[in-house]
Write an enzyme that holds these catalytic residues in place. Structure first.
Site, PDB file in Angstrom:
ATOM      1  N   ASP A 149       0.038   0.764   8.489  1.00  0.00           N
ATOM      2  CA  ASP A 149       0.609  -0.484   8.149  1.00  0.00           C
ATOM      3  C   ASP A 149       1.799  -0.715   8.997  1.00  0.00           C
ATOM      4  O   ASP A 149       1.955  -1.176   9.945  1.00  0.00           O
ATOM      5  CB  ASP A 149       0.791  -0.218   6.704  1.00  0.00           C
ATOM      6  CG  ASP A 149       1.074  -1.522   5.821  1.00  0.00           C
ATOM      7  OD1 ASP A 149       1.066  -2.612   6.277  1.00  0.00           O
ATOM      8  OD2 ASP A 149       1.514  -1.524   4.676  1.00  0.00           O
ATOM      9  N   GLY A 202       3.821   1.785   9.943  1.00  0.00           N
ATOM     10  CA  GLY A 202       3.738   3.067  10.870  1.00  0.00           C
ATOM     11  C   GLY A 202       4.658   4.088  10.529  1.00  0.00           C
ATOM     12  O   GLY A 202       4.684   5.148  11.415  1.00  0.00           O
ATOM     13  N   LYS A 232      -3.365  -2.698  10.060  1.00  0.00           N
ATOM     14  CA  LYS A 232      -3.096  -3.943   9.522  1.00  0.00           C
ATOM     15  C   LYS A 232      -2.489  -4.823  10.696  1.00  0.00           C
ATOM     16  O   LYS A 232      -1.235  -4.255  11.076  1.00  0.00           O
ATOM     17  CB  LYS A 232      -2.327  -3.732   8.302  1.00  0.00           C
ATOM     18  CG  LYS A 232      -2.882  -4.531   7.140  1.00  0.00           C
ATOM     19  CD  LYS A 232      -1.884  -4.422   6.231  1.00  0.00           C
ATOM     20  CE  LYS A 232      -2.658  -3.669   5.036  1.00  0.00           C
ATOM     21  NZ  LYS A 232      -1.521  -3.854   3.796  1.00  0.00           N
ATOM     22  N   ASP A 254      -6.126   3.601  -1.955  1.00  0.00           N
ATOM     23  CA  ASP A 254      -5.980   3.388  -3.774  1.00  0.00           C
ATOM     24  C   ASP A 254      -4.790   2.255  -3.932  1.00  0.00           C
ATOM     25  O   ASP A 254      -4.023   1.718  -2.952  1.00  0.00           O
ATOM     26  CB  ASP A 254      -5.300   4.492  -4.162  1.00  0.00           C
ATOM     27  CG  ASP A 254      -3.658   4.531  -3.805  1.00  0.00           C
ATOM     28  OD1 ASP A 254      -3.532   4.933  -2.573  1.00  0.00           O
ATOM     29  OD2 ASP A 254      -2.710   4.670  -4.871  1.00  0.00           O
TER      30      ASP A 254
HETATM   31  P1  IMP Z   1       2.812   2.749   6.666  1.00  0.00           P
HETATM   32  O1  IMP Z   1       3.409   1.410   6.051  1.00  0.00           O
HETATM   33  O2  IMP Z   1       2.263   2.581   7.618  1.00  0.00           O
HETATM   34  O3  IMP Z   1       3.868   3.763   6.395  1.00  0.00           O
HETATM   35  O4  IMP Z   1       1.824   3.154   5.311  1.00  0.00           O
HETATM   36  C1  IMP Z   1       2.331   3.629   4.035  1.00  0.00           C
HETATM   37  C2  IMP Z   1       1.098   4.121   3.609  1.00  0.00           C
HETATM   38  O5  IMP Z   1       0.884   2.830   2.514  1.00  0.00           O
HETATM   39  C3  IMP Z   1      -0.382   4.371   3.813  1.00  0.00           C
HETATM   40  O6  IMP Z   1      -0.547   5.632   4.322  1.00  0.00           O
HETATM   41  C4  IMP Z   1      -1.236   4.022   2.639  1.00  0.00           C
HETATM   42  O7  IMP Z   1      -1.221   5.171   1.821  1.00  0.00           O
HETATM   43  C5  IMP Z   1      -0.274   2.714   2.080  1.00  0.00           C
HETATM   44  N1  IMP Z   1      -0.901   1.482   2.442  1.00  0.00           N
HETATM   45  C6  IMP Z   1      -0.350   0.519   3.179  1.00  0.00           C
HETATM   46  N2  IMP Z   1      -1.122  -0.367   3.076  1.00  0.00           N
HETATM   47  C7  IMP Z   1      -2.213  -0.204   2.159  1.00  0.00           C
HETATM   48  C8  IMP Z   1      -3.238  -1.148   1.675  1.00  0.00           C
HETATM   49  O8  IMP Z   1      -3.491  -2.367   2.019  1.00  0.00           O
HETATM   50  N3  IMP Z   1      -3.890  -0.372   0.739  1.00  0.00           N
HETATM   51  C9  IMP Z   1      -3.504   0.620   0.106  1.00  0.00           C
HETATM   52  N4  IMP Z   1      -2.718   1.668   0.776  1.00  0.00           N
HETATM   53  C10 IMP Z   1      -1.777   1.122   1.577  1.00  0.00           C
HETATM   54 MG    MG Z   2      -1.593   5.656  -0.675  1.00  0.00          MG
END
Ligand code: IMP
Ligand code: MG
Length: 179
Positions: A96, A98, A124, A152
């Protein structure tokens, strides 16, 4: 809830991603790291297509939103096997912003592996805040909140066999129910 990626499409995408991994990583022994909890279903399906000698380990990454806008990430690494000198493939559910994968990679690097690769089910579009190239991506998705196949919302929906977009009113309902 509306289906974004059906069960059949998931199967096709994961088969195709595993073919890429087999082709690019060849027969070198590989340690697959499951980033718990979201990637548990993906890892179970993915590794059954991988052909190299393979070990499996896990770590847990969870983010908590406190009083600040930026959520704080906690890594629990006590389930990791020895990674020194190993070729490692980190598998996560979604890329998302990162930040999660970036922190996971930084930690894994301190354990002196020979090489680190990354694979995610979903990337995403338009959300990336960290400069990071993921080696293997099964699906790119629009900027919507998705659940299912490991992902989730408030710890629910991980068991859905497809990926679905959670709509505004469903997010509100779940929030009300947990209040
Ligand atoms: P990051 O923003 O790349 O650090 O993502 C953080 C975490 O947020 C991911 O590993 C997921 O567990 C959660 N996440 C981000 N986007 C979604 C979504 O659309 N649905 C469910 N979980 C999400
Ligand atoms: Mg999660």
């Amino acid at each position: 809830m509306k289906t974004l990626i059906s069960q059949a499409e998931l199967e096709t995408g994961i088969t195709s991603m595993s073919a890429d991994i087999n082709k690019q990583l060849g027969s070198t022994p590989l340690t697959v790291i499951c980033v718990l909890t979201g990637s548990i279903i993906l890892v179970a399906d993915l590794i059954r297509h991988l052909e190299m000698p393979l070990r499996l380990g896990a770590l847990s990454a969870s983010s908590y939103k406190g009083n600040t806008d930026r959520s704080e990430l906690t890594l629990d690494t006590h389930l990791l096997p020895k990674l020194k000198g190993q070729h490692v493939l980190i598998v996560d559910d979604i890329f998302d912003t990162g930040h999660t994968l970036n922190e996971v990679i930084k930690h894994i690097q301190t354990l002196q592996p020979a090489a680190v690769y990354t694979a995610v089910l979903l990337q995403k579009n338009g959300r990336q805040e960290i400069e990071l190239d993921i080696d293997f991506v099964a699906f790119e998705i629009p900027d919507e909140f998705v659940v299912g196949y490991g992902l989730d919302y408030q710890d629910l929906y991980r068991n859905l066999p497809y990926v679905a977009v959670l709509e505004e009113h469903e997010i509100r309902q779940a929030t009300d129910a947990s209040a």
